[in-house]
Design an enzyme around this catalytic site. Structure first.
Site, PDB file in Angstrom:
ATOM      1  N   HIS A  40      33.046  49.119  43.563  1.00 29.02           N
ATOM      2  CA  HIS A  40      34.070  48.866  44.573  1.00 29.02           C
ATOM      3  C   HIS A  40      33.869  47.490  45.217  1.00 29.02           C
ATOM      4  O   HIS A  40      32.880  47.250  45.899  1.00 29.02           O
ATOM      5  CB  HIS A  40      33.973  49.960  45.642  1.00 29.02           C
ATOM      6  CG  HIS A  40      35.038  49.917  46.671  1.00 29.02           C
ATOM      7  ND1 HIS A  40      34.764  49.887  48.024  1.00 29.02           N
ATOM      8  CD2 HIS A  40      36.390  49.924  46.569  1.00 29.02           C
ATOM      9  CE1 HIS A  40      35.885  49.880  48.702  1.00 29.02           C
ATOM     10  NE2 HIS A  40      36.892  49.904  47.847  1.00 29.02           N
ATOM     11  N   ASP A  69      40.598  43.452  44.970  1.00 36.06           N
ATOM     12  CA  ASP A  69      41.848  43.432  45.731  1.00 36.06           C
ATOM     13  C   ASP A  69      42.482  42.055  45.586  1.00 36.06           C
ATOM     14  O   ASP A  69      41.793  41.034  45.693  1.00 36.06           O
ATOM     15  CB  ASP A  69      41.583  43.698  47.215  1.00 36.06           C
ATOM     16  CG  ASP A  69      40.802  44.979  47.443  1.00 36.06           C
ATOM     17  OD1 ASP A  69      41.424  46.040  47.464  1.00 36.06           O
ATOM     18  OD2 ASP A  69      39.569  44.905  47.610  1.00 36.06           O
ATOM     19  N   HIS A  82      39.977  41.635  50.370  1.00 34.13           N
ATOM     20  CA  HIS A  82      40.459  42.960  50.760  1.00 34.13           C
ATOM     21  C   HIS A  82      41.398  42.930  51.959  1.00 34.13           C
ATOM     22  O   HIS A  82      42.502  43.483  51.917  1.00 34.13           O
ATOM     23  CB  HIS A  82      39.278  43.876  51.070  1.00 34.13           C
ATOM     24  CG  HIS A  82      39.692  45.236  51.555  1.00 34.13           C
ATOM     25  ND1 HIS A  82      39.864  45.524  52.897  1.00 34.13           N
ATOM     26  CD2 HIS A  82      39.985  46.377  50.879  1.00 34.13           C
ATOM     27  CE1 HIS A  82      40.251  46.782  53.021  1.00 34.13           C
ATOM     28  NE2 HIS A  82      40.329  47.326  51.827  1.00 34.13           N
ATOM     29  N   GLU A 150      43.540  46.091  42.409  1.00 33.25           N
ATOM     30  CA  GLU A 150      44.445  46.656  43.406  1.00 33.25           C
ATOM     31  C   GLU A 150      45.398  45.607  43.949  1.00 33.25           C
ATOM     32  O   GLU A 150      44.972  44.556  44.434  1.00 33.25           O
ATOM     33  CB  GLU A 150      43.685  47.271  44.578  1.00 33.25           C
ATOM     34  CG  GLU A 150      44.641  47.882  45.610  1.00 33.25           C
ATOM     35  CD  GLU A 150      43.954  48.504  46.805  1.00 33.25           C
ATOM     36  OE1 GLU A 150      44.665  48.766  47.810  1.00 33.25           O
ATOM     37  OE2 GLU A 150      42.731  48.732  46.748  1.00 33.25           O
TER      38      GLU A 150
END
Length: 289
Positions: A40, A69, A82, A150
């Site tokens: 992550h 991200d 992020h 993402e």
């Protein structure tokens, strides 16, 4: 249940998570029936999140998949970060004190390149930068790692779905080798995923969230994965997701987030999760594979 995973579950239940802490960093080959482990924001407990340093650290740990991200700068560059603002993970408040609230979208790429994205985490990472998506892709390709990308708050960046797909194509990430096993695009936005699927149906997509079982077939029209908060994962929910075929005709997959303790990771594996997204990829990998 595979024999190795069964032993892991039993150990967690009777000995607790501490039973795994002393396992060597060099793990045995992954059990093909065990969950895929996604780092992550990179190995984000050992290096500043979403930086190239975090990717390199994950590679050193033999982690095959990285989650990141993507957002867009004022002048249209795609960067890996992020938060919608720069203040938490850079020194933007010191470099640009009069630019509050320091939104990513209000700064050019040249301005963002001036920022230190590592010192907040640890002094040895001083000078680490916010990477561009292209820089990120280049490093992942060099080390043959997969990417769970993402689209972060796509409503802030109209057209970011096409821009991201175009950037992936330019970088060579939409060939068969990448599409078959090294790329997933995910988002909390069903609309963004739907647009992504319409643009490139061959790209694997994942919806971040837990749609009700009654709506899974609706999501399966444009999503290959349902990626829920681990708190929402139950055996019945995983089975319901697996019972529905995605747009490629294969059963939907489940990747749970964000799992940082072994007890929860083992429980996710026992419940049938296909993947685990974690800030501690080496620890979780050694516990479930």
């Amino acid at each position: 249940m595979h024999q190795h995973l069964a032993r892991t579950v039993t150990a967690a239940l009777f000995l607790g998570a501490s039973a795994f802490v002393t396992m060597p960093a060099q793990a045995a080959p992954a059990d093909p029936s065990s969950p895929t482990v996604f780092a992550h924001r990179g190995a984000s407990t050992e290096a500043p999140e979403n930086t190239l340093a975090a990717v390199r650290r994950a590679h050193e740990q033999h982690i095959k998949w990285i989650e990141n991200d993507v957002q867009r700068t004022k002048d249209g560059a795609l960067v890996v970060i992020h938060d919608a603002t720069l203040s938490r993970t850079t020194d933007v408040e010191q470099v640009f004190p009069d630019r509050s609230p320091w939104r990513v979208a209000d700064f050019t790429l040249a301005e963002i390149r001036r920022l230190d994205a590592g010192s907040w985490f640890a002094p040895r990472f001083r000078g680490e930068r916010v990477p561009t998506l292209q820089e990120y892709l280049t490093l992942l390709d060099r080390d043959q790692q997969g990417l769970l990308l993402e689209l972060k708050q796509p409503e802030l960046y109209p057209g970011v779905e096409k821009q991201t797909v175009d950037a992936l194509e330019k970088a060579g990430w939409l060939d068969q080798a990448h599409l078959a096993g090294r790329l997933v695009i995910q988002s909390f936005s069903a609309d963004a995923l739907r647009r992504t699927h319409e643009l490139r149906p061959a790209v694997v997509t994942g919806f971040l969230g837990s749609p009700p079982v009654s709506r899974l077939k609706e999501y399966a029209a444009f999503a290959d994965q349902i990626n829920p908060d681990e708190k929402d994962v139950t055996y019945a929910y995983v089975q319901a997701v697996h019972s529905v075929d995605g747009p490629d005709g294969k059963p939907l997959r489940v990747n749970a987030w964000t799992v940082d303790d072994l007890t929860t990771a083992v429980r996710m594996a026992a419940l049938g999760a296909d993947g685990i997204i974690t800030n501690r990829p080496d620890v979780i990998r050694n516990g479930v594979q």
